[in-house]
Design a protein around this motif. Structure first.
Motif, PDB file in Angstrom:
ATOM      1  N   ILE A  93      53.289 -61.378 -19.586  1.00 24.55           N
ATOM      2  CA  ILE A  93      52.801 -61.910 -18.316  1.00 24.55           C
ATOM      3  C   ILE A  93      52.893 -63.430 -18.366  1.00 24.55           C
ATOM      4  O   ILE A  93      52.377 -64.060 -19.299  1.00 24.55           O
ATOM      5  CB  ILE A  93      51.350 -61.480 -18.058  1.00 24.55           C
ATOM      6  N   VAL A  94      53.551 -64.012 -17.385  1.00 21.80           N
ATOM      7  CA  VAL A  94      53.675 -65.467 -17.301  1.00 21.80           C
ATOM      8  C   VAL A  94      52.746 -65.970 -16.204  1.00 21.80           C
ATOM      9  O   VAL A  94      52.799 -65.478 -15.067  1.00 21.80           O
ATOM     10  CB  VAL A  94      55.124 -65.884 -17.001  1.00 21.80           C
ATOM     11  N   ILE A  95      51.903 -66.921 -16.540  1.00 18.93           N
ATOM     12  CA  ILE A  95      50.997 -67.531 -15.566  1.00 18.93           C
ATOM     13  C   ILE A  95      51.530 -68.924 -15.224  1.00 18.93           C
ATOM     14  O   ILE A  95      51.559 -69.813 -16.085  1.00 18.93           O
ATOM     15  CB  ILE A  95      49.560 -67.644 -16.105  1.00 18.93           C
ATOM     16  N   ILE A  96      51.961 -69.089 -13.979  1.00 19.53           N
ATOM     17  CA  ILE A  96      52.400 -70.405 -13.495  1.00 19.53           C
ATOM     18  C   ILE A  96      51.142 -71.169 -13.074  1.00 19.53           C
ATOM     19  O   ILE A  96      50.359 -70.698 -12.263  1.00 19.53           O
ATOM     20  CB  ILE A  96      53.362 -70.258 -12.298  1.00 19.53           C
ATOM     21  N   GLY A  97      50.969 -72.365 -13.645  1.00 15.99           N
ATOM     22  CA  GLY A  97      49.698 -73.066 -13.474  1.00 15.99           C
ATOM     23  C   GLY A  97      48.694 -72.561 -14.497  1.00 15.99           C
ATOM     24  O   GLY A  97      47.484 -72.568 -14.260  1.00 15.99           O
ATOM     25  N   GLY A  98      49.205 -72.148 -15.641  1.00 18.17           N
ATOM     26  CA  GLY A  98      48.385 -71.433 -16.623  1.00 18.17           C
ATOM     27  C   GLY A  98      47.372 -72.261 -17.376  1.00 18.17           C
ATOM     28  O   GLY A  98      46.525 -71.700 -18.079  1.00 18.17           O
ATOM     29  N   THR A  99      47.429 -73.593 -17.254  1.00 18.38           N
ATOM     30  CA  THR A  99      46.449 -74.434 -17.951  1.00 18.38           C
ATOM     31  C   THR A  99      45.364 -74.966 -17.020  1.00 18.38           C
ATOM     32  O   THR A  99      44.492 -75.713 -17.451  1.00 18.38           O
ATOM     33  CB  THR A  99      47.155 -75.630 -18.623  1.00 18.38           C
ATOM     34  N   GLY A 100      45.410 -74.589 -15.737  1.00 21.59           N
ATOM     35  CA  GLY A 100      44.421 -75.060 -14.768  1.00 21.59           C
ATOM     36  C   GLY A 100      43.142 -74.248 -14.804  1.00 21.59           C
ATOM     37  O   GLY A 100      42.924 -73.409 -15.694  1.00 21.59           O
ATOM     38  N   LEU A 101      42.280 -74.482 -13.823  1.00 22.49           N
ATOM     39  CA  LEU A 101      40.955 -73.859 -13.787  1.00 22.49           C
ATOM     40  C   LEU A 101      41.037 -72.335 -13.868  1.00 22.49           C
ATOM     41  O   LEU A 101      40.392 -71.712 -14.717  1.00 22.49           O
ATOM     42  CB  LEU A 101      40.218 -74.276 -12.499  1.00 22.49           C
ATOM     43  N   ILE A 102      41.826 -71.727 -13.000  1.00 23.70           N
ATOM     44  CA  ILE A 102      41.909 -70.263 -12.981  1.00 23.70           C
ATOM     45  C   ILE A 102      42.839 -69.749 -14.071  1.00 23.70           C
ATOM     46  O   ILE A 102      42.539 -68.760 -14.751  1.00 23.70           O
ATOM     47  CB  ILE A 102      42.354 -69.758 -11.597  1.00 23.70           C
ATOM     48  N   GLY A 103      43.966 -70.404 -14.275  1.00 22.26           N
ATOM     49  CA  GLY A 103      44.906 -69.959 -15.303  1.00 22.26           C
ATOM     50  C   GLY A 103      44.287 -69.911 -16.682  1.00 22.26           C
ATOM     51  O   GLY A 103      44.528 -68.963 -17.453  1.00 22.26           O
ATOM     52  N   SER A 104      43.463 -70.901 -16.998  1.00 19.99           N
ATOM     53  CA  SER A 104      42.849 -70.942 -18.329  1.00 19.99           C
ATOM     54  C   SER A 104      41.753 -69.894 -18.492  1.00 19.99           C
ATOM     55  O   SER A 104      41.395 -69.542 -19.618  1.00 19.99           O
ATOM     56  CB  SER A 104      42.276 -72.340 -18.598  1.00 19.99           C
ATOM     57  N   LYS A 105      41.228 -69.394 -17.397  1.00 17.46           N
ATOM     58  CA  LYS A 105      40.254 -68.298 -17.450  1.00 17.46           C
ATOM     59  C   LYS A 105      40.946 -66.936 -17.433  1.00 17.46           C
ATOM     60  O   LYS A 105      40.465 -65.962 -18.024  1.00 17.46           O
ATOM     61  CB  LYS A 105      39.279 -68.393 -16.272  1.00 17.46           C
ATOM     62  N   LEU A 106      42.083 -66.859 -16.721  1.00 18.89           N
ATOM     63  CA  LEU A 106      42.814 -65.602 -16.608  1.00 18.89           C
ATOM     64  C   LEU A 106      43.496 -65.211 -17.916  1.00 18.89           C
ATOM     65  O   LEU A 106      43.490 -64.029 -18.296  1.00 18.89           O
ATOM     66  CB  LEU A 106      43.854 -65.729 -15.484  1.00 18.89           C
ATOM     67  N   ALA A 107      44.082 -66.172 -18.594  1.00 22.84           N
ATOM     68  CA  ALA A 107      44.880 -65.875 -19.791  1.00 22.84           C
ATOM     69  C   ALA A 107      44.100 -65.089 -20.850  1.00 22.84           C
ATOM     70  O   ALA A 107      44.590 -64.055 -21.330  1.00 22.84           O
ATOM     71  CB  ALA A 107      45.449 -67.167 -20.374  1.00 22.84           C
ATOM     72  N   PRO A 108      42.899 -65.509 -21.236  1.00 23.30           N
ATOM     73  CA  PRO A 108      42.181 -64.732 -22.255  1.00 23.30           C
ATOM     74  C   PRO A 108      41.779 -63.336 -21.791  1.00 23.30           C
ATOM     75  O   PRO A 108      41.690 -62.407 -22.613  1.00 23.30           O
ATOM     76  CB  PRO A 108      40.948 -65.589 -22.575  1.00 23.30           C
ATOM     77  N   LEU A 109      41.547 -63.169 -20.499  1.00 21.42           N
ATOM     78  CA  LEU A 109      41.229 -61.837 -19.977  1.00 21.42           C
ATOM     79  C   LEU A 109      42.410 -60.888 -20.157  1.00 21.42           C
ATOM     80  O   LEU A 109      42.231 -59.716 -20.529  1.00 21.42           O
ATOM     81  CB  LEU A 109      40.853 -61.920 -18.493  1.00 21.42           C
ATOM     82  N   LEU A 110      43.603 -61.387 -19.898  1.00 19.43           N
ATOM     83  CA  LEU A 110      44.798 -60.556 -20.040  1.00 19.43           C
ATOM     84  C   LEU A 110      45.129 -60.305 -21.507  1.00 19.43           C
ATOM     85  O   LEU A 110      45.536 -59.200 -21.887  1.00 19.43           O
ATOM     86  CB  LEU A 110      45.976 -61.221 -19.326  1.00 19.43           C
ATOM     87  N   ARG A 111      44.950 -61.322 -22.339  1.00 21.89           N
ATOM     88  CA  ARG A 111      45.194 -61.138 -23.781  1.00 21.89           C
ATOM     89  C   ARG A 111      44.221 -60.117 -24.363  1.00 21.89           C
ATOM     90  O   ARG A 111      44.596 -59.309 -25.218  1.00 21.89           O
ATOM     91  CB  ARG A 111      45.066 -62.475 -24.513  1.00 21.89           C
ATOM     92  N   ALA A 112      42.980 -60.149 -23.889  1.00 21.43           N
ATOM     93  CA  ALA A 112      41.974 -59.206 -24.393  1.00 21.43           C
ATOM     94  C   ALA A 112      42.328 -57.760 -24.054  1.00 21.43           C
ATOM     95  O   ALA A 112      41.855 -56.828 -24.701  1.00 21.43           O
ATOM     96  CB  ALA A 112      40.598 -59.553 -23.827  1.00 21.43           C
ATOM     97  N   ARG A 113      43.164 -57.589 -23.033  1.00 22.77           N
ATOM     98  CA  ARG A 113      43.601 -56.244 -22.655  1.00 22.77           C
ATOM     99  C   ARG A 113      44.937 -55.874 -23.307  1.00 22.77           C
ATOM    100  O   ARG A 113      45.557 -54.880 -22.954  1.00 22.77           O
ATOM    101  CB  ARG A 113      43.695 -56.139 -21.129  1.00 22.77           C
ATOM    102  N   GLY A 114      45.353 -56.709 -24.268  1.00 26.28           N
ATOM    103  CA  GLY A 114      46.485 -56.348 -25.107  1.00 26.28           C
ATOM    104  C   GLY A 114      47.840 -56.863 -24.676  1.00 26.28           C
ATOM    105  O   GLY A 114      48.866 -56.418 -25.215  1.00 26.28           O
TER     106      GLY A 114
END
Length: 249
Positions: A3-24
């Protein structure tokens, strides 16, 4: 999945990334600071190579009409082209509740262009529209400061916690493509001036609030329900007052 998050270091991207990683899942947080720029196209194709899903939570660094339109239009066109080339099977974008009702604002006109490009791209997609975040009520207050008072709309808003935006976005990302728009909002609709007043009191700010139905929202006129979701929105639990209570003044 990748999964690629565009804007992945911003407010939402930085919160979304660990949620997705936690799901494998394998997650790439793409951003200009990481060598990936959707507007210029730099690094975009390499970032999307082998990706199953792309999530766009990027935001324009400028809110000036021409700049913001260029950001969303050019960035989205480039992202769609790269996603097609990479064989991405689900494109997800974060947008804003009321985008199609706020065409008096250049920013929202640009967001609507983004939405329509995605809708017409021929890719499987989901657009998640969120209401304003709890964290931005202070910015709304600051934008209305004039002659020692805070001028703010009396029309409704229904804010939610940014962490819960990320949670809803994670669920949408991993779900089946909706082929349309979904909405997420907080649990309480109230006049914008009411939320701003609560924020100011928490800061110990005794500024006078001047509320009016005709006060624009970042330049755009509002109707009563412009900023609240339609029926069927996902409602997240954290109330504004509960969030405020956990914050330092």
């Amino acid at each position: 999945m990748k999964i690629v998050i565009i804007g992945g270091t911003g407010l939402i991207g930085s919160k979304l990334a660990p949620l997705l990683r936690a799901r494998g899942h394998e997650v790439l947080q793409a951003a200009p600071s990481k060598g990936v720029n959707a507007v210029t196209g730099e690094g975009l194709q390499a970032a999307l190579a082998g990706a199953d899903i792309v999530v766009d939570v990027s935001n324009s660094p400028s809110f000036e009409d021409k700049a913001v339109l260029h950001f969303f239009e050019t960035g989205t066109r480039n992202l769609i082209a790269a996603a097609k080339q990479a064989g991405v099977r689900h494109c997800v974008a974060l947008s804003i509740v009321g985008t199609d009702r706020l065409e008096g604002s250049g920013y929202f006109r640009a967001k609507l262009v983004q939405e329509r490009l995605i809708e017409n791209a021929g890719l499987a997609y989901t657009i998640l529209r969120a209401t304003q975040f709890h964290e931005f009520v202070g910015a709304i207050a600051d934008s209305g400061r004039k002659d020692g008072a805070v001028h703010v709309s009396s029309q409704l808003m229904q804010p939610l916690l940014s962490d819960e935006v990320a949670l809803a976005l994670a669920d949408v990302t991993l779900g089946e493509p909706a082929g349309g728009i979904r909405e997420v909002a907080g649990p309480e609709a109230a006049p914008m001036a009411d939320f701003v007043g609560r924020w100011l009191r928490k800061q110990g700010d005794a500024s006078k609030i001047v509320a009016g139905a005709d006060v624009p929202y970042f330049g755009a006129p509002l109707a009563l329900r412009t900023l609240v979701p339609d029926n069927g929105a996902r409602i997240m639990p954290t109330r504004f007052d509960d969030w405020l209570a956990q914050r330092s003044p």
